[in-house]
Design a protein around this motif. Sequence first.
Motif, short mmCIF file in Angstrom:
data_model
loop_
_atom_site.label_atom_id
_atom_site.label_comp_id
_atom_site.label_asym_id
_atom_site.label_seq_id
_atom_site.Cartn_x
_atom_site.Cartn_y
_atom_site.Cartn_z
N GLU A 1 0.91 -1.19 0.04
CA GLU A 1 -0.10 -0.32 -0.17
C GLU A 1 0.95 1.25 -0.06
OE1 GLU A 1 -3.20 2.32 3.16
OE2 GLU A 1 -3.10 -0.05 3.18
N LEU A 2 1.86 1.29 0.98
CA LEU A 2 2.68 2.43 0.95
C LEU A 2 3.70 2.49 -0.26
CD1 LEU A 2 3.86 1.79 4.70
CD2 LEU A 2 2.77 3.59 3.77
N TRP A 3 4.17 1.46 -0.75
CA TRP A 3 4.89 1.30 -2.19
C TRP A 3 4.34 2.00 -3.27
CZ3 TRP A 3 4.04 -1.79 -6.46
CH2 TRP A 3 4.71 -2.08 -7.33
N HIS A 4 3.19 1.97 -3.61
CA HIS A 4 2.17 2.47 -4.44
C HIS A 4 2.41 3.91 -4.66
CE1 HIS A 4 0.53 -0.97 -6.47
NE2 HIS A 4 0.13 -1.38 -5.28
N GLU A 5 2.52 4.37 -3.42
CA GLU A 5 2.68 6.04 -3.00
C GLU A 5 3.85 6.67 -3.47
OE1 GLU A 5 0.69 6.65 0.64
OE2 GLU A 5 -0.95 5.56 -0.06
N GLN A 6 4.82 5.96 -3.35
CA GLN A 6 6.18 6.52 -3.27
C GLN A 6 6.71 6.47 -4.67
OE1 GLN A 6 7.54 7.14 -0.17
NE2 GLN A 6 5.40 6.79 0.34
N VAL A 7 8.12 7.25 -4.68
CA VAL A 7 8.88 7.43 -5.91
C VAL A 7 10.25 6.98 -5.40
CG1 VAL A 7 7.67 9.37 -6.77
CG2 VAL A 7 9.56 9.75 -5.19
N ASP A 8 11.08 6.69 -6.26
CA ASP A 8 12.49 6.18 -5.85
C ASP A 8 13.22 7.45 -5.42
OD1 ASP A 8 12.30 3.67 -6.88
OD2 ASP A 8 13.08 4.13 -8.95
N PRO A 9 14.26 6.94 -4.28
CA PRO A 9 14.57 5.60 -3.90
C PRO A 9 13.70 4.57 -3.20
CG PRO A 9 15.92 7.16 -2.88
CD PRO A 9 14.85 7.92 -3.52
N ALA B 1 18.32 3.39 5.60
CA ALA B 1 17.63 4.52 5.11
C ALA B 1 16.22 4.27 5.90
CB ALA B 1 17.35 4.13 3.72
N LEU B 2 15.72 5.40 5.93
CA LEU B 2 14.09 5.49 6.47
C LEU B 2 14.50 5.03 7.98
CD1 LEU B 2 12.08 3.89 3.75
CD2 LEU B 2 12.25 6.02 4.02
N THR C 1 17.52 2.74 13.40
CA THR C 1 18.79 2.98 13.62
C THR C 1 18.60 4.43 13.92
OG1 THR C 1 20.96 3.56 12.93
CG2 THR C 1 19.36 3.19 11.23
N ASN C 2 19.81 5.13 14.36
CA ASN C 2 19.68 6.54 14.80
C ASN C 2 20.07 7.27 13.67
OD1 ASN C 2 18.74 6.32 17.44
ND2 ASN C 2 20.77 6.03 18.26
N ASP C 3 20.66 6.61 12.73
CA ASP C 3 21.16 7.30 11.28
C ASP C 3 20.16 7.02 10.36
OD1 ASP C 3 22.91 8.12 9.50
OD2 ASP C 3 23.78 6.34 9.14
N ALA C 4 19.46 7.96 9.98
CA ALA C 4 18.36 8.18 9.04
C ALA C 4 18.80 8.35 7.58
CB ALA C 4 17.30 8.77 9.39
N VAL C 5 19.91 7.87 7.22
CA VAL C 5 20.35 8.33 6.04
C VAL C 5 19.69 7.95 4.99
CG1 VAL C 5 22.66 7.75 4.22
CG2 VAL C 5 22.95 8.51 6.78
N GLY C 6 19.42 8.77 3.82
CA GLY C 6 18.68 8.49 2.74
C GLY C 6 17.15 8.57 3.10
#
Length: 124
Positions: free
Chosen positions: A30-38, A82-83, A118-123
Motif C-alpha cells: 500500500e505504501l509502495w504504490h505511493e512512493q517514488v525512488d529511492p 535508510a528510512l 537506527t539513529n542514522d536515518a541516511v537516505g
Amino acid sequence: MNLLDDPRFSKALELFNSGAWYEAHDAFEELWHEQVDPNRRLLQGILQIAVAHVHLERGNTRGATILMGEGIGRLKPSLPSALGLDLQALHTASSVRLHALQNERNPDDDPPPKLIHTNDAVGS
C-alpha cells in the motif's frame, strides 16, 4: 505525508518484525504504490523479502529463493541504512536465509530478518 511520519509505515514494520509476512506485504505494498525512488525501490525490496517468507510458509522454496534474491538486490542501493532502518542487518539476515535455500538447508534454522531502527536515518 512523510513516510517516516505515516502510521501505516510503523504498522508495516510491526507486522514484518512479528513474522506476519502476508500482512506485512500488504501493508508495505500500500505504501509502495505511493512512493517514488529511492523509497519505492527500497519498499519493493522489503515487501519481496516478506513475500519470500509467505512462499516459505507455503512450502514453495523455489519462489522463496527467487523473491529473497530479488529483495536483497533491491536493498543494496540503500545500504547501510535508510528510512531510519538498519538495512545492513536486514540484508545480512536475508542473505543468510537465501544461502540456506540455495544449499537446500532449512532457512528457519537461522533467525528471521527484522527491520531494526537506527539513529542514522541516511537516505530518509
